[in-house]
Design a protein around this motif. Sequence first.
Motif, short mmCIF file in Angstrom:
data_model
loop_
_atom_site.label_atom_id
_atom_site.label_comp_id
_atom_site.label_asym_id
_atom_site.label_seq_id
_atom_site.Cartn_x
_atom_site.Cartn_y
_atom_site.Cartn_z
N VAL A 43 0.85 -1.19 0.00
CA VAL A 43 0.00 0.00 0.00
C VAL A 43 0.88 1.24 0.00
CG1 VAL A 43 -1.78 1.29 1.25
CG2 VAL A 43 -1.81 -1.22 1.27
N VAL A 44 0.61 2.15 -0.93
CA VAL A 44 1.33 3.42 -0.97
C VAL A 44 0.32 4.55 -1.12
CG1 VAL A 44 3.41 2.40 -1.98
CG2 VAL A 44 1.69 3.43 -3.48
N ARG A 45 0.72 5.71 -0.70
CA ARG A 45 -0.07 6.92 -0.91
C ARG A 45 0.57 7.64 -2.08
NH1 ARG A 45 -1.41 9.57 4.53
NH2 ARG A 45 0.30 8.18 4.96
N GLN A 66 3.75 5.48 -10.90
CA GLN A 66 4.20 4.20 -10.37
C GLN A 66 5.09 3.47 -11.37
OE1 GLN A 66 3.47 3.49 -7.07
NE2 GLN A 66 2.69 5.59 -7.29
N ARG A 69 0.33 -3.42 -6.03
CA ARG A 69 0.51 -2.18 -5.28
C ARG A 69 -0.81 -1.42 -5.30
NH1 ARG A 69 5.25 1.10 -7.39
NH2 ARG A 69 6.38 -0.44 -6.18
N VAL A 104 -2.59 1.89 -4.70
CA VAL A 104 -2.20 3.29 -4.66
C VAL A 104 -3.38 4.09 -4.13
CG1 VAL A 104 -1.33 5.26 -5.96
CG2 VAL A 104 -0.64 2.94 -6.60
N ALA A 105 -3.22 4.61 -2.93
CA ALA A 105 -4.29 5.36 -2.27
C ALA A 105 -4.19 6.84 -2.61
CB ALA A 105 -4.22 5.17 -0.76
N ASN A 143 -5.88 10.28 2.57
CA ASN A 143 -5.53 9.63 3.84
C ASN A 143 -6.51 8.56 4.27
OD1 ASN A 143 -3.19 11.11 4.15
ND2 ASN A 143 -4.21 12.76 5.27
N TYR A 150 -5.89 5.44 2.30
CA TYR A 150 -4.60 4.87 2.69
C TYR A 150 -4.71 4.12 4.03
CZ TYR A 150 0.27 4.54 4.13
OH TYR A 150 1.48 4.07 4.56
N GLU A 151 -5.30 4.77 5.02
CA GLU A 151 -5.40 4.14 6.34
C GLU A 151 -6.26 2.88 6.31
OE1 GLU A 151 -6.41 7.18 9.18
OE2 GLU A 151 -4.66 8.38 8.60
N LEU A 168 -6.73 0.91 3.70
CA LEU A 168 -5.96 -0.11 2.98
C LEU A 168 -4.87 -0.71 3.85
CD1 LEU A 168 -5.75 1.53 -0.54
CD2 LEU A 168 -6.55 -0.81 -0.08
N VAL A 169 -4.16 0.14 4.60
CA VAL A 169 -3.10 -0.38 5.48
C VAL A 169 -3.70 -1.32 6.53
CG1 VAL A 169 -1.46 0.29 7.28
CG2 VAL A 169 -1.48 1.52 5.11
#
Length: 164
Positions: A5-7, A13, A147, A149-150, A153, A156-157, A159-160
């Motif tokens: 997971v990336v922001r 990418q 991967r 891609v968020a 925030n 992202y949170e 997904l993490v």
Amino acid sequence: MRIEVVRGDITAQDVDAVVNAANSRMRGGGGVDGAIHRAGGPAVLEDCVRRFPDGLPTGQAGWTTAGNLPARWVIHVVGPDRTAGQTDRSLLTSCYSGALAVADELGARSVAFPLVSAGVYGWPLDDAVAAAVETLRATPTDLELARMVAFGNDAYELLVRSTT
């Protein structure tokens, strides 16, 4: 397959393929679709027109060149538009399993995914994340890296939390 997971920006990418959350016309649009077409340049649209003269149905996947993107290919998926009444979750999960099948056909080893249908198409963020992660984990593939891609925030949170 490892899920990372990336922001960030999906168009930046450095992977074999990026997944585009496209509309069924396959001619560019807003959100992820517009960003990929802008960054990839006219070659992406030209390949879409050539390969998909009638577009793609919801839930389906297909590929084109990536044009000017760092990736080699764009895997286009047409997610369900919940705001237009498309609420069948299997259409959403088939975007991810279809993208993996296309990646395998191409010989890709790394693919960057957005959260399909979680933007203007109105799919609830928590279920969009669950559908993505569940499908990526359950679908057999030769892919080494998926991967996520968020953009933002909250995504992202979620997904993490869903991948750890």
